[in-house]
Design a protein around this motif. Structure first.
Motif, short mmCIF file in Angstrom:
data_model
loop_
_atom_site.label_atom_id
_atom_site.label_comp_id
_atom_site.label_asym_id
_atom_site.label_seq_id
_atom_site.Cartn_x
_atom_site.Cartn_y
_atom_site.Cartn_z
N PRO A 106 3.50 -5.00 -5.06
CA PRO A 106 3.64 -6.39 -4.95
C PRO A 106 4.96 -6.78 -4.20
CG PRO A 106 3.43 -5.58 -7.21
CD PRO A 106 3.61 -4.36 -6.64
N LEU A 107 5.74 -5.88 -4.04
CA LEU A 107 6.87 -6.33 -3.12
C LEU A 107 6.51 -6.19 -1.58
CD1 LEU A 107 10.08 -4.58 -4.77
CD2 LEU A 107 9.26 -6.99 -5.01
N PHE A 108 5.68 -5.22 -1.43
CA PHE A 108 5.28 -5.08 0.11
C PHE A 108 4.19 -6.15 0.36
CE2 PHE A 108 4.86 -0.33 -1.32
CZ PHE A 108 6.52 0.01 -1.05
N ARG A 154 1.22 12.49 -0.06
CA ARG A 154 1.92 11.76 -0.97
C ARG A 154 1.83 10.38 -0.97
NH1 ARG A 154 7.55 13.76 1.30
NH2 ARG A 154 6.04 13.79 3.16
N LEU A 155 1.55 9.57 -1.86
CA LEU A 155 1.44 8.26 -2.20
C LEU A 155 2.50 7.64 -1.89
CD1 LEU A 155 -1.33 7.81 -5.04
CD2 LEU A 155 -1.86 7.56 -2.60
N GLU A 156 3.62 7.90 -2.28
CA GLU A 156 5.09 7.31 -2.15
C GLU A 156 5.36 7.15 -0.46
OE1 GLU A 156 6.03 11.68 -3.78
OE2 GLU A 156 4.35 10.19 -3.62
N VAL A 157 4.66 7.90 0.11
CA VAL A 157 4.85 7.71 1.71
C VAL A 157 3.77 7.14 2.43
CG1 VAL A 157 4.85 9.01 3.97
CG2 VAL A 157 6.19 9.84 2.03
N VAL A 158 2.57 7.28 1.63
CA VAL A 158 1.39 6.70 2.53
C VAL A 158 1.23 5.34 2.14
CG1 VAL A 158 -1.13 6.51 2.27
CG2 VAL A 158 -0.01 8.80 2.44
N VAL A 159 1.53 4.80 0.81
CA VAL A 159 1.24 3.30 0.45
C VAL A 159 2.14 2.44 1.25
CG1 VAL A 159 1.49 1.76 -1.51
CG2 VAL A 159 0.30 4.15 -1.81
N PRO A 160 3.65 2.64 1.17
CA PRO A 160 4.40 1.88 2.16
C PRO A 160 4.08 1.84 3.57
CG PRO A 160 5.68 3.56 1.45
CD PRO A 160 4.41 3.69 0.59
#
Length: 213
Positions: free
Chosen positions: A6-8, A45-51
């Motif tokens: 939501p912040l992105f 890694r989603l924590e890299v891919v998503v942002p």
């Protein structure tokens, strides 16, 4: 993952994305969805891919701007500043920045991580298929480009020129983009989308009375 998304989205909603319908919020949403699917297939890694997927085009540089090749670097810088402002894990920022920088076709940066390859493929897939055709004509309209050369629609007697003809962009860039995909799932989907685009050109040839080479 902590609910960062939501912040992105809020960041994008507060950002001037310009008047290019090919790079509106819907584009980011599609790229993120595709990136998540590719990440699952590739073990990224989603924590890299998503942002990286949400913020990959944070700085808008028009297609015909001479600074276009710098857009991904500028977006990465802006993304890092934003991520630090919301206390996103510092140890992930280098890989996120690389994924953003490497996604751009014009930047010509080789992706060196699986996350970067996922984000690059997700963004490039959005330029292909049905949505790719829509985006091609939308951008062409913004740039004042006609649909096709009425005298030689499929460049049988001239070089392809996408600065004058929208469908030429299929051959100047988009089919090459399909061949540049690096993830297994991305290549499969890219091939499907490219084939749909070729079928579209076949139908277009019938409707305008031209001949496909």
């Amino acid at each position: 993952m902590k609910p960062w998304e939501p912040l992105f989205v809020k960041k994008l909603e507060a950002t001037d994305l310009g008047d290019d319908p090919a790079h509106d919020l819907a584009h980011f949403t599609r790229v993120v969805a595709t990136a998540k699917a590719l990440a699952a297939d590739e073990g990224a890694r989603l924590e890299v891919v998503v942002p990286a997927a949400w913020l990959h085009d944070l700085v808008n540089v028009p297609k015909n701007d001479p600074r276009r090749s710098q857009a991904s670097r500028l977006s990465a810088e802006e993304a890092l500043a934003f991520l630090r402002s919301i206390d996103y894990p510092e140890e992930l920022l280098g890989d996120i920045a690389h994924a953003i920088e490497a996604h751009s076709y014009s930047a010509g940066i080789e992706p060196r991580t699986v996350e970067a390859r996922v984000v690059q493929d997700a963004d490039r897939l959005d330029g292909l298929g049905a949505i790719g055709i829509a985006r091609c004509f939308a951008v062409g309209g913004l740039m004042g480009v006609r649909f096709y050369d009425p005298h030689d629609p499929f460049a049988e007697r001239r070089p392809w020129n996408d600065r004058e003809n929208a469908i030429d962009h299929f051959h100047v860039k988009l089919f090459k983009t399909a061949e540049s995909l690096t993830t297994a799932a991305g290549r499969r989907e890219g091939a499907r989308r490219a084939e749909f685009m070729r079928q579209y050109l076949d139908r277009l040839a019938v409707e305008i009375g031209g001949e496909m080479p």
